[in-house]
Scaffold this active site. Sequence first.
Site, PDB file in Angstrom:
ATOM      1  N   LYS A 283     -10.398  -2.041  -0.233  1.00 44.50           N
ATOM      2  CA  LYS A 283      -9.699  -1.879  -1.520  1.00 44.50           C
ATOM      3  C   LYS A 283     -10.000  -3.060  -2.429  1.00 44.50           C
ATOM      4  O   LYS A 283     -10.300  -4.155  -1.942  1.00 44.50           O
ATOM      5  CB  LYS A 283      -8.186  -1.833  -1.285  1.00 44.50           C
ATOM      6  N   ARG A 357      -3.856   9.752   7.025  1.00 42.71           N
ATOM      7  CA  ARG A 357      -3.974  11.075   7.637  1.00 42.71           C
ATOM      8  C   ARG A 357      -4.574  10.975   9.045  1.00 42.71           C
ATOM      9  O   ARG A 357      -4.302  11.812   9.897  1.00 42.71           O
ATOM     10  CB  ARG A 357      -4.795  12.002   6.718  1.00 42.71           C
TER      11      ARG A 357
END
Length: 498
Positions: A283, A357
């Site tokens: 990120k 996920r």
Amino acid sequence: MEFSTQTTASLHQIKTAALAVGVYADGELSPAADVIDRASNNAVRNVVKAEFRGRAGTTLVLRALPGVSAQRVVLVGLGKQNEYNARAHAAAEQGFAAACVAARVAEAVSTLAANPIADTAMRARARSAAIAAGTASYHYDATFGKPDREARPKLKKITQVVERGDTAQAQQGLREGGAIARGMELTRTLGNLPGNVCTPTYLGDTAKKLAREFKSLKVEVLDRKQVEALGMGSFLSVARGSDEPLRFIVLRHAAKPAKKSKSGPVVLVGKGITFDAGGISLKPAATMDEMKYDMCGAASVLGTFRALAELELPLDVVGLIAACENLPSGKANKPGDIVTSMSGQTIEILNTDAEGRLVLCDALTYAERFKPSAVVDIATLTGACVVALGHVNTGLFSQDDTLADALLAAGRQALDTAWRMPMDDAYQDQLKSNFADMANIGGPPAGSVTAACFLSRFAKAYRWAHLDIAGTAWRSGKDKGATGRPVPLLMQFLLDQA
Ligand code: BES
Ligand code: MN
Ligand code: ZN
């Protein structure tokens, strides 16, 4: 914080540090404000005329009114009388509690829950009063070198004045609201703690501590070896990138008089990424610190269990938390890697930052063994959900209309709202991989929907809903901090079934 009720005919004789009375925006006094006005030779009417507009949540503190025993009377704006609703009531209670915290009083008396609202009964008004007061008096100082003890709110007790016939309902609502407030406090503090303190191990220890405190709770904390034995290859692949050991937490709350329910338990599944750097798909630096909040789903499960256990709700509920860090390292997932989930389905990891996920899918497979009546996962899953819904609504995804409606209604009732997002099968196509059963990302369009579609492939054995709390679990900027959402929604959902 403690909450109680009292019944009194003569409000002006109540001895307290602060007494709240409501004023509507058009200058109309609530019955309680009217009593104080008469006792004080129209002190309230005079100040309302001169300088108090009564906007919802605004307050004005009047000290030492003649003829009134309370040290302070706090005028609390209720907004326009014809628009007065549950939200305005909550804002009023929150404003009052904030004024009490600012005035550094230890106890206070409110008359606000007595103001009628068409569609909101006393129990619900009392419940939201307690949640609002808990929210307003939250204070974080766990990681300051020398915590400023003087800055800690002194407010310990709020008493609601209600009519005798309302006492039982009010007490029940305050008991529920108090438990929810304490659950939210736990959720907020876990969220606010930094990643180097609130590790997967810390979350596991917090769960164990809850189980020691509340008899109705049982907890099991699994380590890497046990998770390997379960075959959770997807979860393990994320955890492998960090030196911090993973934890898989299993919480159980059992209904007390072993009420054998025909339907299975509700299972709550929390994303517990205690820090999300993105992994090899790193990120940007600017707001990366906020990824300490990537365990807020897990924290909301722990907060909900705290409230559930305190109230001893007659429900069987299971909590599952998949906790690890998502960091870049020589052992981390690489784009293009393919992992095998506990379900046997293989996943091509095209972006290592879509890790939520990857840990949730194995927890959802694990949930099957409980034969649940419903499974709700809670996750700070996608930035796309923040783009879609901002910081107002939690994203709700489900293919089950009944479950979706129940969660939406609970959110509305608890003033902790969710908004239903689409889950058409057509979105599933975006997850196609040339090399595995699915890819872990679906490209830029509808990012929060394809994330939910990914999860749905692991949740086929039961009724399931997914809450994306990326926009609602914490606030950024000057008032950066965890909100405690969606504990009120989850608790309302459970209260509705108890
Ligand atoms: N934890 C983040 C989601 C997130 C990002 C929540 C910013 C709140 C604010 C999640 O693990 C993530 O990184 N998601 C990616 C998915 C993408 C790679 C498909 C995202 O949203 O960018
Ligand atoms: Mn991520
Ligand atoms: Zn994440």
